[in-house]
Design an enzyme around this catalytic site. Structure first.
Site, mmCIF file in Angstrom:
data_model
loop_
_atom_site.group_PDB
_atom_site.id
_atom_site.type_symbol
_atom_site.label_atom_id
_atom_site.label_comp_id
_atom_site.label_asym_id
_atom_site.label_seq_id
_atom_site.Cartn_x
_atom_site.Cartn_y
_atom_site.Cartn_z
ATOM 1 N N ARG A 64 0.833 -1.434 -0.202
ATOM 2 C CA ARG A 64 -0.188 -0.097 -0.155
ATOM 3 C C ARG A 64 0.993 1.120 0.129
ATOM 4 O O ARG A 64 0.383 2.368 -0.170
ATOM 5 C CB ARG A 64 -1.207 0.108 1.016
ATOM 6 C CG ARG A 64 -2.179 -1.188 0.583
ATOM 7 C CD ARG A 64 -3.113 -1.039 2.144
ATOM 8 N NE ARG A 64 -2.610 -1.544 3.244
ATOM 9 C CZ ARG A 64 -2.621 -2.717 3.640
ATOM 10 N NH1 ARG A 64 -2.942 -3.783 2.848
ATOM 11 N NH2 ARG A 64 -1.938 -3.262 4.641
ATOM 12 N N GLU A 118 2.009 -5.753 12.931
ATOM 13 C CA GLU A 118 0.681 -5.810 13.871
ATOM 14 C C GLU A 118 0.374 -7.059 13.876
ATOM 15 O O GLU A 118 -0.475 -7.506 14.891
ATOM 16 C CB GLU A 118 -0.202 -4.704 13.630
ATOM 17 C CG GLU A 118 -1.121 -4.299 14.809
ATOM 18 C CD GLU A 118 -2.023 -3.254 14.324
ATOM 19 O OE1 GLU A 118 -2.231 -2.797 13.419
ATOM 20 O OE2 GLU A 118 -2.919 -2.938 15.359
#
Ligand code: AMP
Length: 168
Positions: free
Chosen positions: A57, A94
């Protein structure tokens, strides 16, 4: 323009307990997309020689930023995607672990480098990219994000200037 209205929270994606910040509504809106690119550029000190953008991204704005800054574009990719000689760093994010690679000829010693990604969460990804750039002799001017999840304290892991458009 309030860019936050173009960022969508997706609970429990890609894993239970993660609130995913989905930027696709912003990408799909011509005015918001352009406003985001222009706002990111205003955060960046110049000159920049290379924009290093992170798979996947980080690629959306990486090319736009490089063009606006008159810099080169260097993709950092997941292991196995880059065709020429690479160096690599393993990292934790994460919601998982992975390995990132950069072409060894992507950065010249002394290049002023901007690192860009969409989201700064725990900072594991960006830290790995900082290590790659520094191993090749690049000088990191800034780590630059659209979104920073401040409560995860990722910026503290990065020993370089960090700038983000939106903080949560
Ligand atoms: P981290 O290494 O934990 O800072 O994670 C950053 C990377 O994972 C970035 O490339 C993001 O695209 C992605 N990421 C991590 N957490 C999120 C989130 N909550 N929403 C969207 N993307 C995320």
């Amino acid at each position: 323009m309030n860019l936050e209205t173009y960022i969508r929270d997706i609970p429990d994606f890609p894993k239970q307990g993660i609130v995913f910040k989905d930027i696709t509504p912003m990408l799909g809106d011509p005015k918001a997309f352009r406003y985001c690119a222009e706002s990111l550029v205003k955060l960046i000190p110049q000159p920049i020689d290379k924009v290093v953008c992170i798979d996947a991204r980080g690629f959306f704005f990486g090319g736009l930023l490089a063009e606006k800054l008159r810099a080169g574009l260097v993709p950092v990719r997941k292991k196995g995607k880059l065709p020429s000689a690479t160096i690599e760093e393993a990292y934790a994010l994460e919601y998982g672990d992975d390995t990132l690679q950069i072409h060894i000829d992507g950065i010249n010693k002394g290049d002023k480098v901007l690192i860009h990604d969409d989201v700064l969460a725990t900072g594991g990804t960006a830290k790995a990219v900082c290590n790659l750039v520094e191993r090749l002799g690049g000088e990191i001017v800034q780590c630059n994000f659209i979104i920073e999840l401040v409560f995860l304290k990722g910026a503290g892991k990065l020993k370089v200037p960090v700038k983000s458009l939106l903080t949560y």
